[in-house]
Motif scaffolding. Sequence first.
Motif, PDB file in Angstrom:
ATOM      1  N   GLY A 457       0.812  -1.216  -0.012  1.00 63.03           N
ATOM      2  CA  GLY A 457       0.022   0.045  -0.182  1.00 63.03           C
ATOM      3  C   GLY A 457       0.850   1.292   0.010  1.00 63.03           C
ATOM      4  O   GLY A 457       0.323   2.345   0.266  1.00 63.03           O
ATOM      5  N   HIS A 490      -4.108   1.047  -5.298  1.00 62.13           N
ATOM      6  CA  HIS A 490      -4.423   0.816  -3.578  1.00 62.13           C
ATOM      7  C   HIS A 490      -4.367   2.096  -2.754  1.00 62.13           C
ATOM      8  O   HIS A 490      -4.716   1.831  -1.759  1.00 62.13           O
ATOM      9  CB  HIS A 490      -3.040  -0.098  -3.125  1.00 62.13           C
ATOM     10  N   VAL A 491      -3.860   3.120  -3.487  1.00 64.78           N
ATOM     11  CA  VAL A 491      -3.814   4.369  -2.495  1.00 64.78           C
ATOM     12  C   VAL A 491      -4.611   5.509  -3.322  1.00 64.78           C
ATOM     13  O   VAL A 491      -4.673   6.756  -2.714  1.00 64.78           O
ATOM     14  CB  VAL A 491      -2.444   4.967  -2.427  1.00 64.78           C
ATOM     15  N   ARG A 715      -3.576  -7.479  -0.746  1.00 66.19           N
ATOM     16  CA  ARG A 715      -2.430  -6.676  -0.552  1.00 66.19           C
ATOM     17  C   ARG A 715      -2.076  -6.998   1.175  1.00 66.19           C
ATOM     18  O   ARG A 715      -2.747  -7.595   1.723  1.00 66.19           O
ATOM     19  CB  ARG A 715      -2.630  -5.082  -0.669  1.00 66.19           C
ATOM     20  N   HIS A 717      -1.784  -5.217   4.917  1.00 66.10           N
ATOM     21  CA  HIS A 717      -2.372  -4.324   5.890  1.00 66.10           C
ATOM     22  C   HIS A 717      -1.524  -4.014   7.035  1.00 66.10           C
ATOM     23  O   HIS A 717      -1.490  -5.349   7.822  1.00 66.10           O
ATOM     24  CB  HIS A 717      -3.796  -4.346   6.192  1.00 66.10           C
ATOM     25  N   CYS A 724      -4.436   1.865   9.791  1.00 62.77           N
ATOM     26  CA  CYS A 724      -3.804   1.079   8.999  1.00 62.77           C
ATOM     27  C   CYS A 724      -3.041   1.687   8.023  1.00 62.77           C
ATOM     28  O   CYS A 724      -3.476   2.736   7.739  1.00 62.77           O
ATOM     29  CB  CYS A 724      -5.103   0.366   8.227  1.00 62.77           C
ATOM     30  N   CYS A 726      -3.016   1.241   4.990  1.00 58.90           N
ATOM     31  CA  CYS A 726      -3.954   1.613   3.547  1.00 58.90           C
ATOM     32  C   CYS A 726      -4.638   2.748   3.830  1.00 58.90           C
ATOM     33  O   CYS A 726      -5.356   3.374   2.730  1.00 58.90           O
ATOM     34  CB  CYS A 726      -4.788   0.345   3.370  1.00 58.90           C
ATOM     35  N   TRP A 730      -8.843   0.563   0.228  1.00 56.74           N
ATOM     36  CA  TRP A 730      -8.285  -0.873  -0.147  1.00 56.74           C
ATOM     37  C   TRP A 730      -9.398  -1.292  -1.087  1.00 56.74           C
ATOM     38  O   TRP A 730      -8.944  -2.388  -1.597  1.00 56.74           O
ATOM     39  CB  TRP A 730      -7.749  -1.694   0.793  1.00 56.74           C
TER      40      TRP A 730
END
Length: 730
Positions: A457, A490-491, A715, A717, A724, A726, A730
């Motif tokens: 992430g 992912h971000v 992914r 975490h 988290c 992320c 996510w």
Amino acid sequence: MISGFSQNGWEDEAILLFRQMHKSAVVPIPYVFSSVLSACTKIESFKLGEQLHGFISKWGLSSETFVCNALMTLYSRWGNLIVAEQIFSKMNRRDRISYNSLISGLAQCGFSDRALQLFEEMQLDCMKPDSVTVASLLSACASVGAGHKGKQLHSYVIKTGMSLDLIIEGSLLDLYAKCYDIETAHEFFLTTETENVVLWNVMLVAYGQLGNLSESYRIFLQMQIEGLMPNQYTYPSILRTCTSLGALDLGEQIHTQVIKTGFQFNVYVCSVLIDMYAKLGELDNAKGILKRLREEDVVSWTAMIAGAISACAGIHALNQGQQIHAQSYVSGYSEDLSIGNALVSLYARCGFAQSGHCEEALQVFSQMNHAGVEANLFTFGSAVSTTANMVNIKQGKQIHAMIIKKGYDSEIEASNVLITLYSKCGSIEDAKREFLEMPEKNIVSWNAMITGYSQHGYGSEAVSLFEDMKRLGLRPNHVTFVGVLSACSHVGLVNEGLSSFNSMSKEPGLVNKPEHYVCVVDLLGRAGLLHHAREFIEEMPIEPDAMIWRTLLSACTVRKNIEIGEFAARHLLELEPEDSATYVQVMKERGVKKEAGRSWIEVKNSIHAFLVGGRLHPLAKLIYNYLDDLNKRAAEIGYVKERYNLLNDVEQGQKDPTAYIHSEKLAITFGLLSLSNTMPVRVIKNLRVCNDCHNWIKFVSKISNRAIVVRDAYRFHHFEGGVCSCKDYW
């Protein structure tokens, strides 16, 4: 006499004669040392060469130029460039061979920048580089994709009149081919002497790398029209392209020509034929080639067995691989290094889906060690990959220690698999440390680190690394873009991701593949831009496959968009009507069940598995009691259970509320009960972690003051202090 033996392929005799000379207390002249060192280099007797270095220093011959040149060649071939550079720096007088020896060694080991720097120093030292020097430098540029530096060398070649040198021609063509500059490669090819079969082979490979089978085959035919016969390198070049593109019919035609031209027993050609037939599902043909080989030729036989096993590994054909394993055991070849390597790879790859075979891979690795078979870099790489697939960081670190002990830690390939190991095992800091400590990196190194950041992430870090890579002149490939696009997805770096996707078409030799389109759909879907994702799919120049629709459906599930979700599901069901992962409410009436959630955690060298609502664990009662306590404490600081989750309707339809407690909650609870307070809790889950569990783990990490790492199907975490990694995206 020693010199004559060394120069005419009698290296062992040259070394034996030197030993007799030494026993007779005869002090060798410098020229003798040069000849014996050359013999050691040719047969890779590096330890003996190192001992000779000691004698040379003892007898005060370290200042002799030709002795130093021979020493530098020895250490360069050994890969010990630190000692080679030390010898070079202490030389009183250097000649062209001195520079060539070190430049060639640096180039072969991938240190292209240092090799080019030495090239400049050579000219300042009034030494004129020859074709050997320039060819080594071109090879260095080709290996790291430094096309711009290679073009500068090409200009130098033209200015100095080396253009017609056959070695230089081959090196220049190889440079442009490996840098995917196919237009320049083709233009240059047309200006060369077409009688050189090596150049035709390079062009075959170049078009094959681009997936252009028709052009590759046209060149294959044209070279024969020009009167050039294919050799043992021509056939593998065209056959590999047939393999990668699934062109079995053409491959069989070429196999016929292989037989007609007498190459049917050539080890190199047969290994590629076995690979082709195995990977394209014709395992009987592959085994037939293996059986027809003359077994008395031990080198050929072991190479073929290893090749056949490797081919089975490539297509996860475990049963056939095990049959060949048995055949090698009966024939007495099971302890051969190349076969051992192939077996480790077979069980490692097949074990990716079946953990029992990962254990088998490590068993073969252990047996090789106990039998005294010296593991090489490939063996270690396969073993590390196995531990990465098992997410067994403890055993991975043990093999890492063995790699250091054996001196392979400076090898690029070793560092690459270690980066992947630590990334897959959730230790991104260890992966980063390994990457930063690498003295030299290749495209695989950068891809491994970018992919690692993506899995954890760290999208901004992945994009930043991507930009660093381009600034250094390295050309990204398809894998690079998958890593960058996944990281952006992912971000939520939508603009950056779309920009990267659009930039692919500007890279020579690169075209968007299905996996890149999947990444863009995922990028838009995760950002909630579902209508944009649908439009993107409808405007794609290729036909959307099941993965495209499954990705859109997953995003609709998370965003609770029923309209587009049903649209995606209809297309997915048309392509895969029996797929159990489509979505639960559409499949209920078909009687297909969703894959059950499972989680794993390692405690005291044992793997503990948990199912949804599972009560089979010996400590189940204690786990559920502690889970109740965690839930109460979490609720006190604001945790509220989320009951709506489209993918878990089936689970939540149960009457017993504990029947749908997700497996990761049980695994984490057990980890908190069993592990030391200083250890992070590491859990693996086979499905995507749901919103409720994600929220729950944040609260639990806060109330327990523990680091919790969860690797789900998408992914990693990293939970700590109620947050988290992320950032809830996510």
